[in-house]
Scaffold this motif. Structure first.
Motif, short mmCIF file in Angstrom:
data_model
loop_
_atom_site.label_atom_id
_atom_site.label_comp_id
_atom_site.label_asym_id
_atom_site.label_seq_id
_atom_site.Cartn_x
_atom_site.Cartn_y
_atom_site.Cartn_z
N PHE A 118 5.59 2.55 7.30
CA PHE A 118 5.50 2.25 5.88
C PHE A 118 5.81 0.78 5.64
N PRO A 152 -4.16 -1.13 4.58
CA PRO A 152 -4.45 -0.26 3.43
C PRO A 152 -4.14 1.21 3.68
N ASP A 153 -4.08 1.63 4.93
CA ASP A 153 -3.82 3.04 5.25
C ASP A 153 -2.33 3.33 5.43
N GLU A 180 5.99 5.66 -1.99
CA GLU A 180 5.08 6.80 -1.89
C GLU A 180 5.68 7.94 -1.08
N GLN A 226 3.49 -2.33 -3.58
CA GLN A 226 2.19 -1.67 -3.39
C GLN A 226 1.75 -1.84 -1.93
N ARG A 227 0.73 -1.11 -1.55
CA ARG A 227 0.22 -1.21 -0.18
C ARG A 227 -0.31 -2.62 0.09
N SER A 228 -0.18 -3.02 1.34
CA SER A 228 -0.69 -4.32 1.72
C SER A 228 -2.19 -4.24 1.96
N PRO A 242 1.32 3.72 3.92
CA PRO A 242 1.92 3.94 2.60
C PRO A 242 3.12 3.05 2.36
N THR A 243 3.50 2.95 1.09
CA THR A 243 4.75 2.29 0.74
C THR A 243 5.91 3.26 0.89
#
Length: 339
Positions: free
Chosen positions: A237, A248-249, A255, A242-244, A251-252
């Motif tokens: 993570f 993109p896959d 989340e 927010q996600r980088s 999670p934060t």
């Protein structure tokens, strides 16, 4: 017209020397040069001390800044690596250097975390330096070694940590650094029982995790990317809001239900406290210009970093807020009491 402009500038200079006319008319504000001490900086090579070994996030950021600095000023910027003490060895060196603008420091959040952990420090990032520019922020990434842990997701990792308590370890850049405190924070949030393994910089620590000598690490995204792309490390993570875009896959932490686990390591440029105000002002203008340079923006995006754009007093207020944040984390985790 050129002759008229020259005479106007001479007249303004004479008035200024006499202490007359401190507020120039509109036409003068457009054409007046910077004060002499400001306009002269830099006249020689500027040394930027990176207080960690080469290979970490501050090193990657520093190389891009050095190239752009030379473009902006016509003078070279040389990187001086002085690792040790969670960044305090390099900071001590710069604090004792000539305060004439020839020595700057790439300081970071780890140095405030070290203060919060109450290490015996020779210098204080807040008290002994003039904050010039907050130049970068990037999320932390929870990294696992695929050689040691056959997991890809947060539920798989959490189940493994609970199945084998007190077996696994996490690496950091050293006692009192931000990823040490973040590691203790991670333990508090998850109930994981992990042994802390400190190194002399995030570069050596991450290499050991990638080689399978230690299982986990929390570190900035920039230096982790090559290892992630080669599958030497896996990202579980990120700690940003927010996600980088680069992952993109992944999670934060938010989340995954770790609502309080948000941390954005930062890096800033500092000068010795006694550096003349005019030199500080000129340096701030140089860094403002660097922020919008296409080459810098491209490199920052490639590293998953942002340039926050806080300078001088705004940056100092940011430091005050950060000190309160890390002091709270240290109190809650007890990081000061553990190596």
């Amino acid at each position: 017209m050129p002759e008229l402009d020259r005479l106007r500038r001479q007249l303004l200079g004479a008035l200024g020397a006499a202490g007359i006319g401190t507020v120039a008319p509109a036409w003068a504000q457009k054409t007046a040069p910077l004060p002499p001490a400001v306009g002269r900086w830099p006249q020689q090579e500027v040394e930027l001390t990176v207080p960690f070994p080469a290979g970490g996030n501050s090193s990657l950021l520093g190389k891009t800044m050095a190239r752009q600095f030379a473009r902006e000023t016509g003078q070279p910027m040389r990187l001086e690596y002085r690792g040790g003490g969670g960044g305090t060895a390099g900071a001590t060196y710069v604090a004792k250097a000539p305060a004439d603008g020839s020595h700057l420091l790439m300081g970071g959040v780890s140095m405030l975390a070290s203060r919060a952990v109450q290490l015996q420090l020779d210098v204080d990032l807040y008290e002994d330096f003039a904050p010039l520019a907050l130049v970068a922020q990037m999320p932390l990434v929870l990294l696992v070694s695929p050689r040691r842990l056959n997991v890809r997701t947060w539920p798989e990792l959490l189940a493994e940590l609970r199945r084998k308590p007190q077996r696994y370890r996490y690496a950091s850049a050293g006692i009192g650094t931000s990823n040490h405190v973040a590691g203790e924070w991670f333990k508090l949030e998850t109930g994981a029982l992990l042994e802390h393994v400190p190194y002399k910089g995030s570069g050596p620590a991450m290499l050991d995790v990638a080689q399978g000598n230690v299982e986990l690490m929390l570190d900035g995204l920039a230096s982790a990317l090559p290892h992630l792309q080669a599958d030497r490390l896996r990202a579980v993570f990120v700690t940003g809001p927010q996600r980088s875009p680069l992952l993109p896959d992944v999670p934060t932490a938010h989340e995954l239900g770790l609502d309080d686990f948000q941390s954005m390591p930062w890096y800033g440029i500092f000068a010795p406290r006694a550096t003349p105000a005019s030199v500080q002002a000129r340096a701030i203008e140089v860094f403002r210009s660097m922020a919008v340079a296409p080459a810098v923006q491209k490199e920052w995006r490639a590293m998953g970093a942002t340039w926050p754009g806080l300078y001088g007093p705004e940056f100092k207020q940011f430091l005050q807020d950060e000190m309160k944040h890390w002091a709270r984390i240290v109190r809650e985790t007890g990081a000061a009491a553990r190596p």
